[in-house]
Design a protein around this motif. Structure first.
Motif, PDB file in Angstrom:
ATOM      1  N   UNK A 182      -1.302  61.810  26.121  1.00  0.00           N
ATOM      2  CA  UNK A 182      -0.696  62.422  25.136  1.00  0.00           C
ATOM      3  C   UNK A 182       0.771  61.892  24.658  1.00  0.00           C
ATOM      4  N   UNK A 183       0.563  61.743  23.120  1.00  0.00           N
ATOM      5  CA  UNK A 183       1.525  61.107  22.105  1.00  0.00           C
ATOM      6  C   UNK A 183       2.212  61.981  22.122  1.00  0.00           C
ATOM      7  N   UNK A 184       2.657  63.277  22.114  1.00  0.00           N
ATOM      8  CA  UNK A 184       3.781  64.174  21.537  1.00  0.00           C
ATOM      9  C   UNK A 184       3.831  65.392  22.219  1.00  0.00           C
ATOM     10  N   UNK A 185       5.234  65.810  22.498  1.00  0.00           N
ATOM     11  CA  UNK A 185       5.313  66.904  23.123  1.00  0.00           C
ATOM     12  C   UNK A 185       6.579  67.594  22.996  1.00  0.00           C
ATOM     13  N   UNK A 186       6.851  68.776  22.031  1.00  0.00           N
ATOM     14  CA  UNK A 186       7.531  69.423  21.384  1.00  0.00           C
ATOM     15  C   UNK A 186       8.040  70.275  21.490  1.00  0.00           C
ATOM     16  N   UNK A 187       9.462  71.065  21.925  1.00  0.00           N
ATOM     17  CA  UNK A 187       9.082  72.476  21.993  1.00  0.00           C
ATOM     18  C   UNK A 187       9.999  73.147  20.287  1.00  0.00           C
ATOM     19  N   UNK A 188      10.557  72.641  19.545  1.00  0.00           N
ATOM     20  CA  UNK A 188      10.508  73.130  18.306  1.00  0.00           C
ATOM     21  C   UNK A 188       9.673  72.843  17.118  1.00  0.00           C
ATOM     22  N   UNK A 189      10.106  72.516  16.255  1.00  0.00           N
ATOM     23  CA  UNK A 189       9.631  71.839  14.827  1.00  0.00           C
ATOM     24  C   UNK A 189       9.274  70.376  15.119  1.00  0.00           C
ATOM     25  N   UNK A 190       7.446  69.587  14.007  1.00  0.00           N
ATOM     26  CA  UNK A 190       7.448  68.311  14.141  1.00  0.00           C
ATOM     27  C   UNK A 190       6.998  67.650  13.384  1.00  0.00           C
ATOM     28  N   UNK A 191       7.228  66.954  12.951  1.00  0.00           N
ATOM     29  CA  UNK A 191       6.975  66.404  11.243  1.00  0.00           C
ATOM     30  C   UNK A 191       7.254  65.121  11.282  1.00  0.00           C
ATOM     31  N   UNK A 192       5.681  65.005  10.660  1.00  0.00           N
ATOM     32  CA  UNK A 192       5.916  63.238  10.478  1.00  0.00           C
ATOM     33  C   UNK A 192       4.933  63.041   8.585  1.00  0.00           C
ATOM     34  N   UNK A 193       6.416  62.071   8.223  1.00  0.00           N
ATOM     35  CA  UNK A 193       6.649  62.539   6.618  1.00  0.00           C
ATOM     36  C   UNK A 193       6.804  60.588   6.368  1.00  0.00           C
ATOM     37  N   UNK A 194       6.374  59.854   6.845  1.00  0.00           N
ATOM     38  CA  UNK A 194       6.581  58.336   7.255  1.00  0.00           C
ATOM     39  C   UNK A 194       6.559  58.156   7.889  1.00  0.00           C
ATOM     40  N   UNK A 195       6.525  56.230   7.325  1.00  0.00           N
ATOM     41  CA  UNK A 195       5.912  55.649   8.145  1.00  0.00           C
ATOM     42  C   UNK A 195       4.774  55.149   9.085  1.00  0.00           C
ATOM     43  N   UNK A 196       4.423  54.350   9.770  1.00  0.00           N
ATOM     44  CA  UNK A 196       2.632  53.955   9.842  1.00  0.00           C
ATOM     45  C   UNK A 196       2.852  54.532  11.809  1.00  0.00           C
TER      46      UNK A 196
ATOM     47  N   UNK B  51       9.734  56.967   9.097  1.00  0.00           N
ATOM     48  CA  UNK B  51       9.447  55.876   9.034  1.00  0.00           C
ATOM     49  C   UNK B  51       9.492  54.969  10.287  1.00  0.00           C
ATOM     50  N   UNK B  52       9.072  53.613  10.256  1.00  0.00           N
ATOM     51  CA  UNK B  52       8.541  52.827  11.131  1.00  0.00           C
ATOM     52  C   UNK B  52       7.591  52.826  11.446  1.00  0.00           C
ATOM     53  N   UNK B  53       6.958  51.669  12.430  1.00  0.00           N
ATOM     54  CA  UNK B  53       5.477  51.720  12.969  1.00  0.00           C
ATOM     55  C   UNK B  53       5.619  51.916  14.636  1.00  0.00           C
TER      56      UNK B  53
ATOM     57  N   UNK C  94      -4.891  56.037  13.715  1.00  0.00           N
ATOM     58  CA  UNK C  94      -4.342  56.415  12.158  1.00  0.00           C
ATOM     59  C   UNK C  94      -3.834  57.622  12.758  1.00  0.00           C
ATOM     60  N   UNK C  95      -2.750  58.246  12.594  1.00  0.00           N
ATOM     61  CA  UNK C  95      -2.826  59.643  12.850  1.00  0.00           C
ATOM     62  C   UNK C  95      -1.678  59.645  11.733  1.00  0.00           C
ATOM     63  N   UNK C  96      -1.389  60.878  10.804  1.00  0.00           N
ATOM     64  CA  UNK C  96      -1.249  61.237   9.529  1.00  0.00           C
ATOM     65  C   UNK C  96      -0.270  62.896  10.019  1.00  0.00           C
ATOM     66  N   UNK C  97      -0.391  63.178  10.811  1.00  0.00           N
ATOM     67  CA  UNK C  97      -0.041  65.109  11.672  1.00  0.00           C
ATOM     68  C   UNK C  97       0.521  64.872  13.543  1.00  0.00           C
TER      69      UNK C  97
ATOM     70  N   UNK D 134      22.921  72.890  23.239  1.00  0.00           N
ATOM     71  CA  UNK D 134      22.366  71.571  22.115  1.00  0.00           C
ATOM     72  C   UNK D 134      21.024  72.059  22.283  1.00  0.00           C
ATOM     73  N   UNK D 135      20.240  71.540  20.789  1.00  0.00           N
ATOM     74  CA  UNK D 135      19.383  71.589  20.443  1.00  0.00           C
ATOM     75  C   UNK D 135      19.191  69.805  20.403  1.00  0.00           C
ATOM     76  N   UNK D 136      17.779  69.861  21.341  1.00  0.00           N
ATOM     77  CA  UNK D 136      17.294  68.410  21.366  1.00  0.00           C
ATOM     78  C   UNK D 136      16.401  67.528  20.352  1.00  0.00           C
ATOM     79  N   UNK D 137      16.580  66.457  19.706  1.00  0.00           N
ATOM     80  CA  UNK D 137      16.474  66.170  18.581  1.00  0.00           C
ATOM     81  C   UNK D 137      15.883  64.726  18.928  1.00  0.00           C
ATOM     82  N   UNK D 138      14.464  64.411  18.390  1.00  0.00           N
ATOM     83  CA  UNK D 138      14.373  63.203  18.648  1.00  0.00           C
ATOM     84  C   UNK D 138      13.402  62.744  17.221  1.00  0.00           C
ATOM     85  N   UNK D 139      14.521  61.569  16.558  1.00  0.00           N
ATOM     86  CA  UNK D 139      13.876  60.803  15.107  1.00  0.00           C
ATOM     87  C   UNK D 139      13.778  59.731  14.811  1.00  0.00           C
ATOM     88  N   UNK D 140      12.596  59.284  14.722  1.00  0.00           N
ATOM     89  CA  UNK D 140      12.574  58.472  13.890  1.00  0.00           C
ATOM     90  C   UNK D 140      12.369  57.781  12.394  1.00  0.00           C
ATOM     91  N   UNK D 141      13.429  56.747  12.146  1.00  0.00           N
ATOM     92  CA  UNK D 141      13.666  56.901  10.875  1.00  0.00           C
ATOM     93  C   UNK D 141      12.725  55.103  10.689  1.00  0.00           C
TER      94      UNK D 141
END
Length: 471
Positions: free
Chosen positions: A408-422, A399-401, A429-432, A366-373
């Motif tokens: 260290x806020x984020x650590x990922x081995x594959x792709x990372x995307x921030x397309x919504x939420x605060x 999405x979400x707040x 406040x960060x946008x990427x 499997x390929x792990x995924x963390x998803x926050x909507x």
């Protein structure tokens, strides 16, 4: 975070190769099919059909929002702009709980009253109830209302098609050397907490085998177990787990307090929470779902209030953890861990000393995924080599707040995307998404012939040292 040491070694090897004039330090990718599972059959399921239960469709593949979201079959751990990343299993509350699971009532007509006293007990109808010194054994389908104080065990040993309802109505049951309640066989057992009553189930501090079930919890069930109602339940297990089900464990009501030397809530196939107030103090994991034989085990939270203090993971779903609602507070080494972690709603607070949320490669292939909507998520990390949100695969925030306090806020081995939420990191406040995988300031360079390498700026690699000088 467990992959950081490996990445650090890889970076050092890359630098050494560059010094030697060699080119290329690329990592090869391999095909990784996503794991497969099936949806729980509801009340009409036979015991055999429930052998493999997870949030899956009948096709054996994870359900996807659309066909375009499905993995291509040659998916790798690193995602490019052209490849399709894994999608977490879609779960709904209607698929996870039956009407009887959610109902906190019982049928008084025909119910058997069992009055407990010391090491003995009396039943209003002896059919289906056997009492011996320190043991009450229930052998028939039906409803049994338990009250009083008992030093011994309640054993359910019915047919594998029987549904048994145990109503705790002011019951205090303690087994000094085994489980207070042991479900040896049934199709499903409903443990109902009568309104306005306080109930206690406890192990005295040791476990002595009585059969081949390896009983290691104050409440131990070899089959499905549902805890519901509006009363209270205190579970104490200083030498083992609190509540264990070898199939599914569901909580749909009640005020439940579990203190355990090992995991507080533990199940093979799934742990599902619809409602209730749950307070946990665990020596190892707070909630742990894992079936090592089938390489699955998931946790689904639709509501309720859950407070966890744990020595290891607060919430651990081998295959997946999905949060659709509720209020969750976790203080642990790792807050939430699973191959797939999906947060759609709810209010979650995490204080952790390792990873706040960890998408780890638990399920093979499997390929792990963390998803926050959606939802409201607050993560506070301890000092040191820690990550607020860590994925050994991809990270997706739509999405979400999210409020993070961490080095260290984020650590990922594959792709990372921030397309919504605060998203707020250390008050800003960060946008990427930044990526800890590149290192907090990069790796320092290597000195040449005695020279010292330079230190990297944030996100960069350090320079290489020049020739050393003799002194």
């Amino acid at each position: 975070m467990k992959a950081k040491v490996i990445r650090s070694i890889a970076a050092i090897c890359c630098a050494a190769l560059l010094l030697s004039g060699l080119s290329g330090c690329g990592a090869s990718t391999s095909a990784e099919p996503t794991a497969t599972v099936e949806t729980e059959a509801v009340s009409t399921a036979t015991p055999e059909s429930r052998a493999m239960r997870s949030p899956r469709g009948n096709s054996g593949q994870f359900p996807f929002a659309s066909q375009a979201d499905a993995p291509s079959g040659n998916e790798s751990g690193s995602a490019s702009s052209s490849e399709v990343t894994a999608t977490a299993p879609a779960i709904s509350a209607s698929d996870q709980f039956t009407e009887r699971d959610l109902a906190g009532t019982w049928d008084e007509q025909g119910a058997v009253t069992v009055t407990l006293s010391g090491t003995s007990a009396s039943a209003s109808d002896s059919t289906g109830v056997a009492v011996s010194d320190g043991t009450v054994t229930i052998t028939d389908e039906g409803t049994y209302i338990l009250s009083g104080t008992f030093d011994g065990m309640i054993i359910v040993d019915a047919e594998d098609s029987d549904k048994v309802q145990l109503v705790l109505s002011g019951a205090q049951i303690t087994s000094s050397t085994s489980a207070a309640i042991y479900v040896k066989q049934a199709d499903k057992v409903f443990l109902t907490l009568a309104d306005g009553t306080a109930n206690v189930l406890a192990n005295g501090g040791s476990f002595v085998a009585i059969d081949d079930s390896n009983i290691d919890a104050a409440v131990f069930s070899r089959d499905d177990l549902v805890i519901k109602g509006s009363g209270s339940l205190t579970v104490t297990s200083p030498a083992g787990h609190g509540i264990v089900s070898k199939d599914d464990l569901k909580i749909t009501g009640g005020t439940i307090d579990v203190t355990s030397g090992k995991s507080a809530l533990k199940a093979n196939d799934s742990i599902r929470v619809a409602a209730g107030t749950i307070t946990i103090s665990a020596g190892t994991d707070g909630l742990h779902a894992e079936n090592s034989d089938d390489d699955n085990g998931y946790i689904y939270i639709a509501g309720g209030s859950i407070t966890v203090k744990a020595g290891d993971d607060g919430i651990h779903g081998h295959e997946s953890v999905t949060v659709d609602g509720g209020t969750i507070s976790v203080t642990a080494a790792e807050g939430i861990e699973g191959t797939y972690v999906t947060i759609n709603d709810g209010e979650i607070s995490i204080k952790a000393t390792d990873d706040g949320i960890n998408g780890a490669r638990k399920v093979s292939g499997s390929t792990p995924l963390v998803e926050i909507n959606g939802g409201k998520l607050t993560i506070s990390m301890g000092a040191g080599d820690t990550d607020a949100i860590d994925s050994n695969g991809s990270l997706k925030i739509t999405g979400g707040t999210i409020d993070i306090t961490a080095q260290s806020a984020f650590d990922y081995d594959g792709s990372g995307s921030l397309t919504g939420g605060t998203v707020t990191v250390n008050g800003q406040t960060v946008t990427s998404l930044t990526n800890q995988m590149m290192g907090p300031g990069g790796f320092g360079g290597f000195g040449g012939n005695g020279g010292n390498g330079g230190f990297g700026n944030p996100g960069e690699s350090g320079g290489f040292g020049g020739p050393g000088f003799r002194r």
